[in-house]
Enzyme design. Sequence first.
Site, PDB file in Angstrom:
ATOM      1  N   GLU A 197      13.508  -0.344  -7.539  1.00  0.00           N
ATOM      2  CA  GLU A 197      12.774  -1.563  -7.897  1.00  0.00           C
ATOM      3  C   GLU A 197      12.177  -1.484  -9.298  1.00  0.00           C
ATOM      4  O   GLU A 197      12.169  -2.460 -10.042  1.00  0.00           O
ATOM      5  CB  GLU A 197      11.661  -1.838  -6.885  1.00  0.00           C
ATOM      6  CG  GLU A 197      12.127  -2.513  -5.607  1.00  0.00           C
ATOM      7  CD  GLU A 197      12.469  -3.987  -5.794  1.00  0.00           C
ATOM      8  OE1 GLU A 197      12.348  -4.507  -6.921  1.00  0.00           O
ATOM      9  OE2 GLU A 197      12.880  -4.612  -4.808  1.00  0.00           O
ATOM     10  N   ALA A 245       8.724   4.772   3.904  1.00  0.00           N
ATOM     11  CA  ALA A 245       9.344   4.238   5.121  1.00  0.00           C
ATOM     12  C   ALA A 245       9.587   5.313   6.175  1.00  0.00           C
ATOM     13  O   ALA A 245       9.320   5.107   7.365  1.00  0.00           O
ATOM     14  CB  ALA A 245      10.657   3.541   4.765  1.00  0.00           C
ATOM     15  N   SER A 260       2.931   3.850   1.248  1.00  0.00           N
ATOM     16  CA  SER A 260       3.645   3.995   2.522  1.00  0.00           C
ATOM     17  C   SER A 260       5.124   4.266   2.288  1.00  0.00           C
ATOM     18  O   SER A 260       5.843   3.386   1.830  1.00  0.00           O
ATOM     19  CB  SER A 260       3.481   2.720   3.355  1.00  0.00           C
ATOM     20  OG  SER A 260       3.658   1.562   2.550  1.00  0.00           O
ATOM     21  N   SER A 285       9.824   8.956  -3.416  1.00  0.00           N
ATOM     22  CA  SER A 285       9.878   7.712  -4.187  1.00  0.00           C
ATOM     23  C   SER A 285      11.191   7.624  -4.955  1.00  0.00           C
ATOM     24  O   SER A 285      11.502   8.487  -5.779  1.00  0.00           O
ATOM     25  CB  SER A 285       8.706   7.647  -5.169  1.00  0.00           C
ATOM     26  OG  SER A 285       8.935   6.666  -6.163  1.00  0.00           O
ATOM     27  N   ARG A 286      11.953   6.574  -4.700  1.00  0.00           N
ATOM     28  CA  ARG A 286      13.204   6.375  -5.432  1.00  0.00           C
ATOM     29  C   ARG A 286      12.939   6.176  -6.917  1.00  0.00           C
ATOM     30  O   ARG A 286      13.732   6.611  -7.759  1.00  0.00           O
ATOM     31  CB  ARG A 286      13.954   5.166  -4.867  1.00  0.00           C
ATOM     32  CG  ARG A 286      14.355   5.308  -3.419  1.00  0.00           C
ATOM     33  CD  ARG A 286      15.312   4.217  -2.988  1.00  0.00           C
ATOM     34  NE  ARG A 286      14.723   2.894  -3.008  1.00  0.00           N
ATOM     35  CZ  ARG A 286      14.170   2.297  -1.963  1.00  0.00           C
ATOM     36  NH1 ARG A 286      14.096   2.938  -0.806  1.00  0.00           N
ATOM     37  NH2 ARG A 286      13.693   1.073  -2.047  1.00  0.00           N
ATOM     38  N   ASN A 287      11.833   5.506  -7.238  1.00  0.00           N
ATOM     39  CA  ASN A 287      11.508   5.257  -8.641  1.00  0.00           C
ATOM     40  C   ASN A 287      11.212   6.562  -9.377  1.00  0.00           C
ATOM     41  O   ASN A 287      11.680   6.777 -10.494  1.00  0.00           O
ATOM     42  CB  ASN A 287      10.316   4.308  -8.728  1.00  0.00           C
ATOM     43  CG  ASN A 287      10.634   2.947  -8.161  1.00  0.00           C
ATOM     44  OD1 ASN A 287      11.365   2.165  -8.755  1.00  0.00           O
ATOM     45  ND2 ASN A 287      10.108   2.648  -6.976  1.00  0.00           N
ATOM     46  N   GLY A 312       0.817  -1.208   0.000  1.00  0.00           N
ATOM     47  CA  GLY A 312       0.000   0.000   0.000  1.00  0.00           C
ATOM     48  C   GLY A 312       0.848   1.253   0.000  1.00  0.00           C
ATOM     49  O   GLY A 312       2.082   1.196  -0.011  1.00  0.00           O
ATOM     50  N   ASP A 335      -1.283   3.445  -3.849  1.00  0.00           N
ATOM     51  CA  ASP A 335       0.169   3.327  -4.002  1.00  0.00           C
ATOM     52  C   ASP A 335       0.646   4.029  -5.267  1.00  0.00           C
ATOM     53  O   ASP A 335       1.713   4.651  -5.295  1.00  0.00           O
ATOM     54  CB  ASP A 335       0.553   1.846  -4.029  1.00  0.00           C
ATOM     55  CG  ASP A 335       1.914   1.578  -3.402  1.00  0.00           C
ATOM     56  OD1 ASP A 335       2.606   2.547  -3.046  1.00  0.00           O
ATOM     57  OD2 ASP A 335       2.284   0.401  -3.271  1.00  0.00           O
ATOM     58  N   LYS A 364       3.167  -0.248 -10.251  1.00  0.00           N
ATOM     59  CA  LYS A 364       3.228   1.187  -9.924  1.00  0.00           C
ATOM     60  C   LYS A 364       4.661   1.684  -9.856  1.00  0.00           C
ATOM     61  O   LYS A 364       4.930   2.868 -10.126  1.00  0.00           O
ATOM     62  CB  LYS A 364       2.456   1.469  -8.634  1.00  0.00           C
ATOM     63  CG  LYS A 364       2.992   0.785  -7.383  1.00  0.00           C
ATOM     64  CD  LYS A 364       4.011   1.601  -6.624  1.00  0.00           C
ATOM     65  CE  LYS A 364       4.647   0.812  -5.498  1.00  0.00           C
ATOM     66  NZ  LYS A 364       5.647   1.614  -4.756  1.00  0.00           N
TER      67      LYS A 364
END
Length: 332
Positions: A281, A140, A138, A254-256, A136, A244, A191
Amino acid sequence: MQKNILVLGAGAWGTALALQLAYRGHNVRINSWKAEHNEQMLKDNNNHKYLPSIEKFPSRLKAIQDWQANIIEFDSILVATPSSGFKNTILELKECILPQQNIISATKGFCHDSYALLSEIAEDILPTTKFALLTGPSFAKELANQLPTAVVVASKDINYARYVQELFSNENFRCYTTTDIIGAQVGGAVKNVLAITAGIAAGMEFGVNAHAALITRGLAEIKKLGLKLGANSETFIGLSCLGDLLLTCSDNQSRNRRFGLYLGQGMTIQQALKEVNNVVEGYFTAKAVYNFAKKHNVEMPLVFATYRILYEAADPRDIVKELMTRQLKNEN
Protein backbone atom coordinates in the site's frame (compact mmCIF):
# COMPACT_ATOMS: atom_id res chain seq x y z
CA MET A 1 -26.25 -9.06 19.17
CA GLN A 2 -25.88 -11.43 16.24
CA LYS A 3 -25.57 -9.73 12.85
CA ASN A 4 -25.14 -10.74 9.22
CA ILE A 5 -21.98 -9.19 7.80
CA LEU A 6 -20.66 -9.03 4.23
CA VAL A 7 -16.89 -8.65 3.86
CA LEU A 8 -15.68 -7.28 0.51
CA GLY A 9 -11.99 -8.03 0.11
CA ALA A 10 -10.45 -11.41 0.86
CA GLY A 11 -6.83 -10.54 1.44
CA ALA A 12 -5.15 -11.38 4.74
CA TRP A 13 -6.65 -8.38 6.56
CA GLY A 14 -10.19 -8.80 5.27
CA THR A 15 -10.07 -12.51 6.10
CA ALA A 16 -8.70 -11.90 9.59
CA LEU A 17 -11.52 -9.45 10.32
CA ALA A 18 -14.07 -11.88 8.87
CA LEU A 19 -12.71 -14.55 11.22
CA GLN A 20 -12.93 -12.16 14.16
CA LEU A 21 -16.57 -11.40 13.38
CA ALA A 22 -17.32 -15.11 13.08
CA TYR A 23 -15.58 -15.84 16.39
CA ARG A 24 -17.73 -13.07 17.85
CA GLY A 25 -20.84 -15.01 16.83
CA HIS A 26 -21.91 -13.17 13.67
CA ASN A 27 -22.84 -14.79 10.36
CA VAL A 28 -20.21 -13.67 7.86
CA ARG A 29 -19.83 -13.96 4.09
CA ILE A 30 -16.58 -12.98 2.39
CA ASN A 31 -16.00 -12.11 -1.27
CA SER A 32 -12.87 -11.78 -3.37
CA TRP A 33 -12.96 -9.78 -6.60
CA LYS A 34 -11.10 -12.68 -8.24
CA ALA A 35 -13.53 -15.44 -9.27
CA GLU A 36 -10.93 -18.20 -8.99
CA HIS A 37 -10.09 -17.07 -5.45
CA ASN A 38 -13.77 -17.26 -4.48
CA GLU A 39 -13.97 -20.73 -5.97
CA GLN A 40 -10.94 -21.85 -3.94
CA MET A 41 -12.45 -20.52 -0.70
CA LEU A 42 -15.80 -22.17 -1.42
CA LYS A 43 -14.16 -25.49 -2.32
CA ASP A 44 -11.60 -25.67 0.51
CA ASN A 45 -13.40 -23.62 3.18
CA ASN A 46 -10.23 -21.63 3.89
CA ASN A 47 -8.06 -18.85 2.49
CA HIS A 48 -4.68 -20.53 2.31
CA LYS A 49 -3.52 -18.03 -0.28
CA TYR A 50 -3.38 -15.23 2.30
CA LEU A 51 -3.79 -16.92 5.70
CA PRO A 52 -2.25 -20.40 5.45
CA SER A 53 -2.16 -20.75 9.25
CA ILE A 54 -5.98 -21.10 9.36
CA GLU A 55 -6.83 -24.65 8.28
CA LYS A 56 -10.60 -24.18 8.01
CA PHE A 57 -13.08 -21.34 8.34
CA PRO A 58 -15.38 -21.54 11.37
CA SER A 59 -18.96 -22.59 10.61
CA ARG A 60 -20.24 -18.99 10.64
CA LEU A 61 -17.83 -17.85 7.90
CA LYS A 62 -18.29 -18.78 4.25
CA ALA A 63 -17.26 -17.37 0.88
CA ILE A 64 -19.90 -15.82 -1.38
CA GLN A 65 -19.80 -15.15 -5.13
CA ASP A 66 -22.79 -13.07 -6.22
CA TRP A 67 -22.98 -10.71 -3.25
CA GLN A 68 -24.97 -8.05 -5.12
CA ALA A 69 -27.89 -10.44 -5.63
CA ASN A 70 -27.84 -11.33 -1.94
CA ILE A 71 -27.27 -7.85 -0.49
CA ILE A 72 -30.64 -7.87 1.30
CA GLU A 73 -29.33 -10.56 3.68
CA PHE A 74 -26.78 -8.28 5.37
CA ASP A 75 -26.90 -5.73 8.18
CA SER A 76 -23.43 -4.26 7.61
CA ILE A 77 -20.81 -4.27 4.85
CA LEU A 78 -17.11 -4.36 5.73
CA VAL A 79 -14.88 -3.02 2.94
CA ALA A 80 -11.35 -4.42 3.17
CA THR A 81 -10.06 -3.86 -0.35
CA PRO A 82 -6.75 -2.22 -1.25
CA SER A 83 -7.10 1.56 -1.44
CA SER A 84 -6.87 1.34 -5.24
CA GLY A 85 -10.16 -0.57 -5.29
CA PHE A 86 -12.03 1.34 -2.60
CA LYS A 87 -13.80 3.88 -4.81
CA ASN A 88 -15.01 1.27 -7.30
CA THR A 89 -16.30 -0.88 -4.43
CA ILE A 90 -18.31 2.04 -3.03
CA LEU A 91 -19.66 2.75 -6.52
CA GLU A 92 -20.76 -0.90 -6.79
CA LEU A 93 -22.45 -0.63 -3.40
CA LYS A 94 -24.30 2.48 -4.53
CA GLU A 95 -26.21 0.34 -7.03
CA CYS A 96 -27.60 -2.07 -4.45
CA ILE A 97 -27.11 -0.92 -0.84
CA LEU A 98 -30.30 -0.57 1.21
CA PRO A 99 -31.19 2.42 3.43
CA GLN A 100 -30.87 0.43 6.67
CA GLN A 101 -27.41 -0.92 5.85
CA ASN A 102 -24.13 0.66 6.90
CA ILE A 103 -20.45 0.52 5.96
CA ILE A 104 -17.29 -0.24 7.90
CA SER A 105 -13.97 0.41 6.16
CA ALA A 106 -10.77 -1.45 7.02
CA THR A 107 -8.90 0.10 4.08
CA LYS A 108 -5.94 2.41 4.71
CA GLY A 109 -4.78 5.00 2.20
CA PHE A 110 -5.99 7.82 -0.01
CA CYS A 111 -8.06 7.74 -3.18
CA HIS A 112 -5.61 7.14 -6.02
CA ASP A 113 -7.19 9.45 -8.58
CA SER A 114 -8.36 12.44 -6.51
CA TYR A 115 -6.04 12.02 -3.48
CA ALA A 116 -9.08 12.50 -1.23
CA LEU A 117 -9.61 10.80 2.13
CA LEU A 118 -11.52 7.55 1.73
CA SER A 119 -14.26 8.78 4.08
CA GLU A 120 -14.79 11.74 1.74
CA ILE A 121 -15.20 9.36 -1.19
CA ALA A 122 -17.76 7.28 0.73
CA GLU A 123 -19.68 10.34 1.93
CA ASP A 124 -19.76 11.82 -1.56
CA ILE A 125 -21.09 8.64 -3.18
CA LEU A 126 -23.32 7.44 -0.30
CA PRO A 127 -24.17 10.60 1.68
CA THR A 128 -26.90 9.03 3.83
CA THR A 129 -25.09 5.77 4.68
CA LYS A 130 -23.42 5.49 8.08
CA PHE A 131 -19.65 5.08 7.73
CA ALA A 132 -16.95 4.00 10.18
CA LEU A 133 -13.25 3.28 9.88
CA LEU A 134 -11.50 0.44 11.71
CA THR A 135 -7.76 1.08 12.04
CA GLY A 136 -4.78 0.60 14.31
CA PRO A 137 -1.71 -1.58 14.97
CA SER A 138 -2.79 -5.00 13.78
CA PHE A 139 -1.10 -7.67 11.71
CA ALA A 140 -3.62 -10.00 10.09
CA LYS A 141 -1.88 -13.24 11.07
CA GLU A 142 -1.85 -12.35 14.77
CA LEU A 143 -5.51 -11.31 14.76
CA ALA A 144 -6.48 -14.48 12.88
CA ASN A 145 -4.65 -16.54 15.50
CA GLN A 146 -6.60 -14.68 18.22
CA LEU A 147 -3.60 -12.94 19.78
CA PRO A 148 -4.44 -9.80 21.84
CA THR A 149 -4.99 -6.80 19.56
CA ALA A 150 -6.33 -3.27 20.12
CA VAL A 151 -7.65 -0.93 17.41
CA VAL A 152 -9.77 2.18 16.96
CA VAL A 153 -13.19 2.62 15.37
CA ALA A 154 -13.60 6.14 13.99
CA SER A 155 -16.89 7.68 12.87
CA LYS A 156 -18.43 11.13 12.87
CA ASP A 157 -21.43 9.42 14.50
CA ILE A 158 -20.27 8.28 17.95
CA ASN A 159 -23.29 5.99 18.34
CA TYR A 160 -22.40 4.20 15.13
CA ALA A 161 -18.76 3.93 16.28
CA ARG A 162 -20.02 2.27 19.47
CA TYR A 163 -22.16 -0.12 17.44
CA VAL A 164 -19.10 -1.22 15.44
CA GLN A 165 -17.07 -1.41 18.67
CA GLU A 166 -19.60 -3.89 20.09
CA LEU A 167 -19.74 -5.78 16.80
CA PHE A 168 -16.04 -6.71 16.94
CA SER A 169 -14.84 -6.61 20.54
CA ASN A 170 -14.15 -9.70 22.63
CA GLU A 171 -11.44 -10.98 24.98
CA ASN A 172 -8.85 -11.01 22.17
CA PHE A 173 -9.83 -7.90 20.21
CA ARG A 174 -10.42 -4.57 21.93
CA CYS A 175 -11.88 -1.62 20.02
CA TYR A 176 -11.74 1.98 21.20
CA THR A 177 -13.89 4.71 19.64
CA THR A 178 -13.23 8.21 18.35
CA THR A 179 -15.06 10.80 16.28
CA ASP A 180 -11.77 12.01 14.76
CA ILE A 181 -12.10 10.15 11.49
CA ILE A 182 -9.67 12.55 9.77
CA GLY A 183 -6.81 11.94 12.19
CA ALA A 184 -7.39 8.20 12.23
CA GLN A 185 -7.23 8.04 8.43
CA VAL A 186 -4.16 10.23 8.06
CA GLY A 187 -2.25 8.16 10.61
CA GLY A 188 -3.23 4.86 9.04
CA ALA A 189 -2.33 5.97 5.52
CA VAL A 190 0.92 7.87 6.01
CA LYS A 191 2.47 5.26 8.31
CA ASN A 192 2.62 2.88 5.34
CA VAL A 193 4.89 5.32 3.50
CA LEU A 194 7.09 5.79 6.55
CA ALA A 195 7.34 2.02 6.99
CA ILE A 196 8.98 1.89 3.55
CA THR A 197 11.38 4.61 4.72
CA ALA A 198 12.17 2.60 7.85
CA GLY A 199 12.74 -0.51 5.76
CA ILE A 200 15.13 1.31 3.44
CA ALA A 201 17.09 2.58 6.46
CA ALA A 202 17.23 -0.94 7.92
CA GLY A 203 18.32 -2.42 4.61
CA MET A 204 21.16 0.09 4.43
CA GLU A 205 22.09 -0.73 8.04
CA PHE A 206 21.70 2.81 9.33
CA GLY A 207 21.14 1.58 12.89
CA VAL A 208 18.59 2.03 15.65
CA ASN A 209 19.41 5.71 16.25
CA ALA A 210 18.19 6.46 12.75
CA HIS A 211 15.17 4.18 13.27
CA ALA A 212 14.11 6.08 16.40
CA ALA A 213 14.62 9.44 14.71
CA LEU A 214 12.64 8.34 11.68
CA ILE A 215 9.64 7.23 13.72
CA THR A 216 9.66 10.39 15.84
CA ARG A 217 10.06 12.84 12.98
CA GLY A 218 7.66 10.79 10.87
CA LEU A 219 5.05 11.14 13.60
CA ALA A 220 5.60 14.91 13.52
CA GLU A 221 4.93 14.93 9.76
CA ILE A 222 1.72 12.91 10.16
CA LYS A 223 0.54 15.27 12.88
CA LYS A 224 1.35 18.34 10.77
CA LEU A 225 -0.75 17.07 7.87
CA GLY A 226 -3.56 15.89 10.11
CA LEU A 227 -3.86 19.18 11.98
CA LYS A 228 -3.94 21.05 8.67
CA LEU A 229 -6.98 18.95 7.72
CA GLY A 230 -8.77 19.52 11.02
CA ALA A 231 -7.75 16.46 13.06
CA ASN A 232 -7.44 16.43 16.85
CA SER A 233 -3.91 16.58 18.26
CA GLU A 234 -4.55 13.78 20.78
CA THR A 235 -5.28 11.29 17.99
CA PHE A 236 -1.65 11.21 16.94
CA ILE A 237 -0.41 9.66 20.18
CA GLY A 238 -3.09 6.96 20.03
CA LEU A 239 -3.45 3.56 18.40
CA SER A 240 -4.45 4.80 14.94
CA CYS A 241 -1.25 6.80 14.53
CA LEU A 242 1.63 6.24 16.95
CA GLY A 243 0.60 2.65 17.63
CA ASP A 244 0.29 1.75 13.96
CA LEU A 245 3.46 3.66 13.06
CA LEU A 246 5.54 1.82 15.69
CA LEU A 247 4.24 -1.57 14.59
CA THR A 248 4.57 -1.08 10.85
CA CYS A 249 8.01 0.52 10.98
CA SER A 250 9.50 -2.04 13.35
CA ASP A 251 8.43 -5.54 12.30
CA ASN A 252 9.04 -7.43 9.08
CA GLN A 253 5.50 -8.79 9.06
CA SER A 254 4.81 -5.40 7.48
CA ARG A 255 4.83 -5.68 3.69
CA ASN A 256 5.72 -2.00 3.46
CA ARG A 257 8.77 -2.37 5.70
CA ARG A 258 9.90 -5.52 3.84
CA PHE A 259 9.55 -3.70 0.51
CA GLY A 260 11.75 -0.88 1.83
CA LEU A 261 14.20 -3.40 3.26
CA TYR A 262 14.68 -4.98 -0.16
CA LEU A 263 15.19 -1.56 -1.73
CA GLY A 264 17.78 -0.69 0.92
CA GLN A 265 19.58 -3.96 0.15
CA GLY A 266 19.88 -2.98 -3.51
CA MET A 267 16.85 -4.44 -5.27
CA THR A 268 15.01 -2.46 -7.91
CA ILE A 269 11.43 -1.41 -7.23
CA GLN A 270 10.05 -4.14 -9.49
CA GLN A 271 12.28 -6.77 -7.89
CA ALA A 272 11.19 -5.69 -4.41
CA LEU A 273 7.49 -5.70 -5.34
CA LYS A 274 7.89 -9.19 -6.81
CA GLU A 275 9.70 -10.40 -3.68
CA VAL A 276 6.93 -9.13 -1.38
CA ASN A 277 4.37 -10.81 -3.68
CA ASN A 278 1.43 -8.91 -2.21
CA VAL A 279 -0.05 -5.40 -2.25
CA VAL A 280 2.40 -2.79 -0.93
CA GLU A 281 0.00 0.00 0.00
CA GLY A 282 2.75 2.46 0.90
CA TYR A 283 4.19 2.39 -2.61
CA PHE A 284 0.95 3.73 -4.06
CA THR A 285 0.10 5.88 -1.04
CA ALA A 286 3.45 7.71 -1.30
CA LYS A 287 2.33 9.39 -4.52
CA ALA A 288 -1.08 10.24 -3.08
CA VAL A 289 0.35 11.69 0.15
CA TYR A 290 2.97 13.64 -1.79
CA ASN A 291 0.33 15.27 -3.99
CA PHE A 292 -2.07 15.70 -1.07
CA ALA A 293 0.58 17.46 1.04
CA LYS A 294 1.65 19.68 -1.85
CA LYS A 295 -1.99 20.61 -2.46
CA HIS A 296 -2.41 21.64 1.18
CA ASN A 297 1.04 23.30 1.39
CA VAL A 298 2.33 20.96 4.12
CA GLU A 299 6.07 20.27 4.27
CA MET A 300 6.80 16.56 4.90
CA PRO A 301 10.54 15.96 4.36
CA LEU A 302 10.58 12.20 5.05
CA VAL A 303 7.51 11.52 2.92
CA PHE A 304 8.83 13.69 0.10
CA ALA A 305 12.21 11.95 0.29
CA THR A 306 10.57 8.53 0.07
CA TYR A 307 8.50 9.70 -2.90
CA ARG A 308 11.70 10.78 -4.68
CA ILE A 309 13.30 7.37 -4.08
CA LEU A 310 10.22 5.54 -5.36
CA TYR A 311 9.21 7.75 -8.27
CA GLU A 312 12.24 9.84 -9.25
CA ALA A 313 14.99 7.22 -8.87
CA ALA A 314 16.78 9.28 -6.22
CA ASP A 315 19.71 7.57 -4.48
CA PRO A 316 18.84 6.85 -0.82
CA ARG A 317 22.33 7.84 0.37
CA ASP A 318 22.04 11.22 -1.32
CA ILE A 319 18.58 11.64 0.19
CA VAL A 320 19.88 10.91 3.70
CA LYS A 321 22.65 13.48 3.28
CA GLU A 322 20.09 16.07 2.12
CA LEU A 323 17.80 15.32 5.07
CA MET A 324 20.61 15.53 7.62
CA THR A 325 22.01 18.80 6.24
CA ARG A 326 18.74 20.71 5.90
CA GLN A 327 18.51 24.08 7.61
CA LEU A 328 18.72 23.64 11.38
CA LYS A 329 15.54 24.43 13.29
CA ASN A 330 13.62 24.15 16.56
CA GLU A 331 12.11 20.68 17.07
CA ASN A 332 8.56 21.99 17.40
